[in-house]
Structures are given as structure tokens and as C-alpha cells.
Design a protein around this motif. Sequence first.
Motif, PDB file in Angstrom:
ATOM      1  N   ASP A 166       0.850  -1.188   0.000  1.00  0.00           N
ATOM      2  CA  ASP A 166       0.000   0.000   0.000  1.00  0.00           C
ATOM      3  C   ASP A 166       0.894   1.250   0.000  1.00  0.00           C
ATOM      4  O   ASP A 166       1.495   1.602   1.010  1.00  0.00           O
ATOM      5  CB  ASP A 166      -0.897  -0.038   1.250  1.00  0.00           C
ATOM      6  CG  ASP A 166      -1.909   1.097   1.256  1.00  0.00           C
ATOM      7  OD1 ASP A 166      -1.543   2.216   0.821  1.00  0.00           O
ATOM      8  OD2 ASP A 166      -3.044   0.877   1.691  1.00  0.00           O
ATOM      9  N   MET A 167       0.990   1.909  -1.181  1.00  0.00           N
ATOM     10  CA  MET A 167       1.939   3.013  -1.321  1.00  0.00           C
ATOM     11  C   MET A 167       1.581   4.223  -0.465  1.00  0.00           C
ATOM     12  O   MET A 167       2.457   4.965  -0.042  1.00  0.00           O
ATOM     13  CB  MET A 167       2.057   3.430  -2.794  1.00  0.00           C
ATOM     14  CG  MET A 167       2.910   2.475  -3.594  1.00  0.00           C
ATOM     15  SD  MET A 167       4.535   2.286  -2.843  1.00  0.00           S
ATOM     16  CE  MET A 167       4.790   0.546  -3.019  1.00  0.00           C
ATOM     17  N   ASN A 168       0.261   4.397  -0.194  1.00  0.00           N
ATOM     18  CA  ASN A 168      -0.122   5.506   0.687  1.00  0.00           C
ATOM     19  C   ASN A 168       0.516   5.348   2.049  1.00  0.00           C
ATOM     20  O   ASN A 168       1.039   6.287   2.633  1.00  0.00           O
ATOM     21  CB  ASN A 168      -1.649   5.548   0.864  1.00  0.00           C
ATOM     22  CG  ASN A 168      -2.297   6.298  -0.278  1.00  0.00           C
ATOM     23  OD1 ASN A 168      -1.670   7.186  -0.857  1.00  0.00           O
ATOM     24  ND2 ASN A 168      -3.516   5.916  -0.611  1.00  0.00           N
ATOM     25  N   LEU A 169       0.459   4.098   2.547  1.00  0.00           N
ATOM     26  CA  LEU A 169       1.034   3.832   3.862  1.00  0.00           C
ATOM     27  C   LEU A 169       2.547   4.021   3.830  1.00  0.00           C
ATOM     28  O   LEU A 169       3.123   4.716   4.663  1.00  0.00           O
ATOM     29  CB  LEU A 169       0.677   2.405   4.302  1.00  0.00           C
ATOM     30  CG  LEU A 169       1.054   1.991   5.715  1.00  0.00           C
ATOM     31  CD1 LEU A 169       0.034   1.002   6.254  1.00  0.00           C
ATOM     32  CD2 LEU A 169       2.426   1.360   5.808  1.00  0.00           C
ATOM     33  N   VAL A 170       3.205   3.412   2.822  1.00  0.00           N
ATOM     34  CA  VAL A 170       4.668   3.471   2.760  1.00  0.00           C
ATOM     35  C   VAL A 170       5.142   4.919   2.625  1.00  0.00           C
ATOM     36  O   VAL A 170       5.992   5.387   3.377  1.00  0.00           O
ATOM     37  CB  VAL A 170       5.189   2.617   1.582  1.00  0.00           C
ATOM     38  CG1 VAL A 170       6.685   2.773   1.445  1.00  0.00           C
ATOM     39  CG2 VAL A 170       4.829   1.166   1.797  1.00  0.00           C
ATOM     40  N   MET A 171       4.553   5.632   1.668  1.00  0.00           N
ATOM     41  CA  MET A 171       4.989   7.019   1.433  1.00  0.00           C
ATOM     42  C   MET A 171       4.578   7.921   2.596  1.00  0.00           C
ATOM     43  O   MET A 171       5.212   8.936   2.856  1.00  0.00           O
ATOM     44  CB  MET A 171       4.378   7.554   0.127  1.00  0.00           C
ATOM     45  CG  MET A 171       4.825   6.782  -1.100  1.00  0.00           C
ATOM     46  SD  MET A 171       6.605   6.931  -1.358  1.00  0.00           S
ATOM     47  CE  MET A 171       6.925   5.694  -2.586  1.00  0.00           C
ATOM     48  N   GLY A 172       3.511   7.527   3.294  1.00  0.00           N
ATOM     49  CA  GLY A 172       3.006   8.367   4.377  1.00  0.00           C
ATOM     50  C   GLY A 172       3.846   8.330   5.630  1.00  0.00           C
ATOM     51  O   GLY A 172       4.021   9.351   6.298  1.00  0.00           O
ATOM     52  N   ILE A 173       4.349   7.157   6.017  1.00  0.00           N
ATOM     53  CA  ILE A 173       5.013   7.077   7.322  1.00  0.00           C
ATOM     54  C   ILE A 173       6.477   6.677   7.261  1.00  0.00           C
ATOM     55  O   ILE A 173       7.199   6.861   8.241  1.00  0.00           O
ATOM     56  CB  ILE A 173       4.269   6.136   8.305  1.00  0.00           C
ATOM     57  CG1 ILE A 173       4.219   4.714   7.779  1.00  0.00           C
ATOM     58  CG2 ILE A 173       2.890   6.674   8.609  1.00  0.00           C
ATOM     59  CD1 ILE A 173       3.626   3.735   8.773  1.00  0.00           C
ATOM     60  N   CYS A 174       6.945   6.112   6.134  1.00  0.00           N
ATOM     61  CA  CYS A 174       8.336   5.662   6.123  1.00  0.00           C
ATOM     62  C   CYS A 174       9.275   6.849   5.933  1.00  0.00           C
ATOM     63  O   CYS A 174       8.987   7.762   5.171  1.00  0.00           O
ATOM     64  CB  CYS A 174       8.569   4.657   5.001  1.00  0.00           C
ATOM     65  SG  CYS A 174       7.723   3.121   5.321  1.00  0.00           S
ATOM     66  N   GLU A 175      10.400   6.803   6.638  1.00  0.00           N
ATOM     67  CA  GLU A 175      11.397   7.871   6.491  1.00  0.00           C
ATOM     68  C   GLU A 175      12.426   7.478   5.449  1.00  0.00           C
ATOM     69  O   GLU A 175      12.790   8.272   4.595  1.00  0.00           O
ATOM     70  CB  GLU A 175      12.042   8.150   7.834  1.00  0.00           C
ATOM     71  CG  GLU A 175      11.030   8.722   8.807  1.00  0.00           C
ATOM     72  CD  GLU A 175      11.438   8.526  10.236  1.00  0.00           C
ATOM     73  OE1 GLU A 175      11.634   9.522  10.927  1.00  0.00           O
ATOM     74  OE2 GLU A 175      11.567   7.366  10.673  1.00  0.00           O
ATOM     75  N   GLY A 176      12.892   6.237   5.536  1.00  0.00           N
ATOM     76  CA  GLY A 176      13.794   5.746   4.506  1.00  0.00           C
ATOM     77  C   GLY A 176      13.117   4.580   3.806  1.00  0.00           C
ATOM     78  O   GLY A 176      12.430   3.787   4.447  1.00  0.00           O
ATOM     79  N   ILE A 177      13.292   4.496   2.503  1.00  0.00           N
ATOM     80  CA  ILE A 177      12.677   3.400   1.756  1.00  0.00           C
ATOM     81  C   ILE A 177      13.763   2.696   0.955  1.00  0.00           C
ATOM     82  O   ILE A 177      14.674   3.323   0.422  1.00  0.00           O
ATOM     83  CB  ILE A 177      11.566   3.915   0.811  1.00  0.00           C
ATOM     84  CG1 ILE A 177      10.421   4.502   1.638  1.00  0.00           C
ATOM     85  CG2 ILE A 177      11.035   2.788  -0.082  1.00  0.00           C
ATOM     86  CD1 ILE A 177       9.322   5.117   0.815  1.00  0.00           C
ATOM     87  N   CYS A 178      13.625   1.380   0.916  1.00  0.00           N
ATOM     88  CA  CYS A 178      14.582   0.566   0.183  1.00  0.00           C
ATOM     89  C   CYS A 178      13.785  -0.253  -0.823  1.00  0.00           C
ATOM     90  O   CYS A 178      12.807  -0.897  -0.463  1.00  0.00           O
ATOM     91  CB  CYS A 178      15.290  -0.328   1.204  1.00  0.00           C
ATOM     92  SG  CYS A 178      16.420  -1.460   0.489  1.00  0.00           S
TER      93      CYS A 178
END
Lengths: 358, 283
Positions: free
Chosen positions: B238-250
Motif C-alpha cells: 500500500d503506497m499511501n502507507l509506505v509514502m506516508g510514514i516511512c522515512e527511509g525506503i529501500c
Amino acid sequence: MKIMRKASRSKVITYGLVAIAFIIVQLLISSGNISSSLQGQLVPICAYVVMAVSLNLTVGVLGELSLGHAGFMSVGAFTGVVACISLESIIPFTILRLTVSIIIGAFSAGVAGTLIGIPVLRLEGDYLAIVTLAFGEIIKNITNCLYVGVDKAGLHVNFLTDATSLNLSEGGRVIIDGPMGISGITKLSTFAMGFALIMVTLFIVLNLIDSRSGRAIMALRDNRIAAESVGIHVTKYKLMAFATSAALAGAAGALYAMNYSTIIASKFGFNTSILILVFVVLGGLGNIRGSIIAATVLTILPEMLRQFNNYRMVIYAIVLVLIMLATNDDNLKGFLSNLRNRLLPSNLRKGKKGAENG
Amino acid sequence: MDKAKRPETKMVPVPSTNLVPERDVDKLPVLEARNLGIEFGGLTALAGFNMAIGRTEIAGLIGPNGAGKTTVFNLLTKVYQPTHGTILLDGRDTNNMTTVQINKAGIARTFQNIRLFSNLSVEDNVKLGLHNNINYGMWNGILRLPAYWKGERRAHEQAMELLSIFDMQDLAGNRAGSLPYGAQRRLEIVRALATKPLLLLLDEPAAGMNPSETAELMENIVKIRDTLQIAIILIEHDMNLVMGICEGICVLNFGKIIAKGTPREIRNNPQVIEAYLGKKKEG
């Protein structure tokens, strides 16, 4: 707190059930209203109840199928009787000697369970079942070749020879005579002792299930991978359940053996293991009260069917099939739970949720 | 979820050149994976995986199906032993540790396909998470010695407190397997938190949740991080969740990292877009 109370109420019902059964049977005995054949069955029933409850710990609570439970009963039976005979002069008081023998039987079966459990419990499911079956047979065959005697110098043990090579001094006595087993046992087991052993077994098993260790054991049954992920040591708790189960089977074996004058190794073979498994499955996996009832009913049943002579075991088998079908029938289960909800006053029901669904 | 309200964290490099949030840079990263890799009989499932996680970071692990995301979790929790590389947990080498030891050392996880103790009650599930925090032995339990009562009382109190994170106290007596799907996912998180981890791994926590449940979950994940001060890595589609709360993404694809960075960098990365949507036809 609500759950805790529910668990302890269920325990009280189980203890109460056994105690009431004991009192009723005692009353029947004192008033002479019980057949002698049934009276002879009382101690074996107690032993089988303990066997069923202990096997339920492995099969129902730990969730691993064991087909060699009678092997541990055998270890308990033989060490128990050997202890009893060798302690004859040291502990003249019979009830104490019986208790000590049962404890020794339980301890040695527990040790056997641990030793067997270490390699066996690495396996799972069908493989574990087959290996426990093998170990059950190994125990039986080892006991068949074992010669044990006692004299003033202490115990003499020989393997694969014969009784004469034990080199007993004068006044010595051969206890285990290989395939002839043990003969001339003083019958020490009583119904009261059997009842006490059932109560102790229930106390151990029920309290174990409702504790930190028991939760861990049930977690392994429900999901081993998740259990590991929350830091539960798989081997430790598997071994704990298996060894406790074996020790209780050993206690049952000692009680059982001291109800007969002769005991041979082949009595504790595969058939006995399966018989106990039938009690457990019929009573319900993980259902301790069910195991008690199933063991009692199915031990009495062949006696009750004696009037059918040669057809006795056929009818026994048919009854087994019918009970299995009935206990697994969803309609019947629903009917019974409806009946229970209607008959019991609402405050005795399991909680608000159950009442709404009923 | 209003994304504008949540300021993007500045990611700064630690000595291993991996990125952690700026606020965590003075502290030892809670987890550092160096050149991590695993082969299953010649098939490389993961290779050259480098990652550092700050002590209070929420990191995301994304990528198409089969990219090796869950494999990373299985390596970190030692469900599989890695064939290459090192994992440092709180600065300690986890080489040859077992799953149980990893959990005791501070990593807790949830599973993609829910793995609850479904025949036990909700409360017992959480108490099992607390297993190594309430220490009384078998005989204390059987003989009902004072240690049992003390341990169980503490376990009950702590379990209720943990369940209150997701307002699940009322469900304590229910059978875990009978809970609705979303509640089962939340219970798995509570059970993982009960082990008092330094690092929480969430494998698709929002799978099967509706948008409002997902929004609530996002709030709760941030709340958990803020109150418990732990690091969280999540795998999520769920990209909304990932983009919403993650600070670093891999971002992983075919067992390799194809991009690392803040949500904004990842969103505009051509390689990531290609991995998800495919290559634009030339001409």
C-alpha cells in the motif's frame, strides 16, 4: 481475570467429577452392589485414566502423535515392581512402599522419556509417530531380555543371558525373569491409591496447561514458527511435555503392575498404546475430562459386553465406530450445546457472548 | 492521512555510508546489514543487501512480488542462515544465532500470512509474547507457588496494557482464531511488541485492511514508534502507507537493491517506476 476464573471453574468440575465417581463406587463396594469382575477392573481403570490423561498431554496439548506410550508404562511397571520387591525389608509399611515404588516408576519413565525425546522430538508429525512406535517396541523387547535379581549384596542385572547367570547368593530372589516377566508380585495397589494417583495426575496436568510452560507447549501445537519468533525454545517445551507425559505413564504402569501377581513385557505392546490413543481421540484431543470418561467407559465396556460371548469384541468395535461418528457430528454437537444453554441458568453460561449466540 | 503535515526526515549517512534519519545519527544503528545474501541451491534469492536502520526510524521495504522482501525478514530473524554477509543487531554480530536468540536479542516480527496461536485466547497470545519477560519455571506453575501468582498477575497487567494500544482489551477472552482479519493482524503486532523488541518487522501489516483501517494502522505505527522509541521496518504494497510514514525506503527487485532514499526520491526514481510499471517503449 474472567478467563482465569473460567479456567479454574472448569478444573473444579473435573476434580469434582472424579471425586464423586470415587465416592459412588466406594458406596457401591461397601453396600456390596458391585460385581466382582467390575471390582477387579477398578485399579486398571484408574491406571488407564492416568495413561489417557498423560497421553493427552503429548497428543492433544503438544500436538505430536505418540504411538509408544505403553513403552513408558512398561518402564514404570517394571522399575516400580523391582523397587517394591527390593524395598520390602526396608519399608515394611505397604502404602508408603507402594507410593515410593510409584514415584520411582514415574521417575525412571520420565528419564526414559527424556532420553528418547532428545532424538525423537527433532522429528515432526508422521515421522515422530513412527519413531515413537519403534521405541515402544524397543522398550518391550529390551525388557523381554532383561534378568534382574536381588540378594543381600543388592540388585543384579543381566542382559540376554538367563536367570542362573545372575549369580545370586543364598536367599536371593529373581525379580525379572526375561520373557517370563515378574511373578509373585504382592498386590499392593488399591482403588483408593488409584484415585489418589488420578487426582495427582490431574493436578499436575491441569496446572501445567494453565501456566507459562503450558501456554508455550500449546503455542508449539498451534504454530511452531510463530512460537520461535516470540522466543519460545521449541525443544525445551516439547521435551517438557513429552517427559511429563512419560513420567505419568510410568506412575500408571507401577500402579497397574502391582494390581496383578504376574506381569510380562508383552502386555505393554503396540496394542496397549493404540488402546490408550483410542481413549484420547475419543475423549477429544486436548480435552482432559473427555479422556477420563472415555478411558473409564471403554475399559468397562468389554466387561459389560461379556454376555455376547464371542461377538464381544465385534460389538465393542461397532460401539467405538458409533461413538466416533456421534461425537464428530456437527448437528448433534449443536443440539447438545443448545440443550445446555436452555437447561443451565444464564449465570452459569460461559459469558455474555455465548448467551447471545445461543 | 494528510501527507503534507508530516515533514520529510533528512537522511544522513552513517560510517558504512548507509542512510539513517538525522536524529539517530549519533547513536549506533539498531540494525546494520552488510553485503547480506542467500542462495538456495544455486538460485540467488538476495545479494549485496546493505542497510542501516536508525534507532527510531520507520523504514520501508518495497518491491514487486518475488523481489526478496520477505527473504530479508527471514534472514534478519534467522529463519534462514545467510550464505553471505553480516547482520549487526545493536552493534552485535548475529552470526549463528537462532530465531529464538534473535528474538531475545531484540527483533520481533509479524508474518505475511498471519501466524497466531489461533486456538488460544487473545490474552494468552500476548502472554506468549511476554514469555521471556515473565520468568517462573514449570514447577512454580504446577505447584502454584507465589512466583506463579506474581508472574501471572504481572503478565495479565502487561498484556492488557499492550492490548490497549489497539483498543483490544475487550477482546482479551476471545479465541484468537475467531477474530476478524484486521484484528488478527493487530493482535500479531501486539504479540510482537510484547517481546519488548528494539526492532519490529512488519510483513504487510495493512494487507486485507480497508482504507479507514489502514489510516488508523498508520497512526498506530507512528504512535508505537513514538511511545516505545523503537525502530520499525515494514514490507507493504500500500503506497499511501509506505509514502506516508516511512522515512527511509529501500526498493528491491530480483533480489537486489535498486534504489534507496526518502519517499520523495523513491517516488521520482526512474528505476523504481520501471520495476513497477515496466519500461516505456522507445520511439
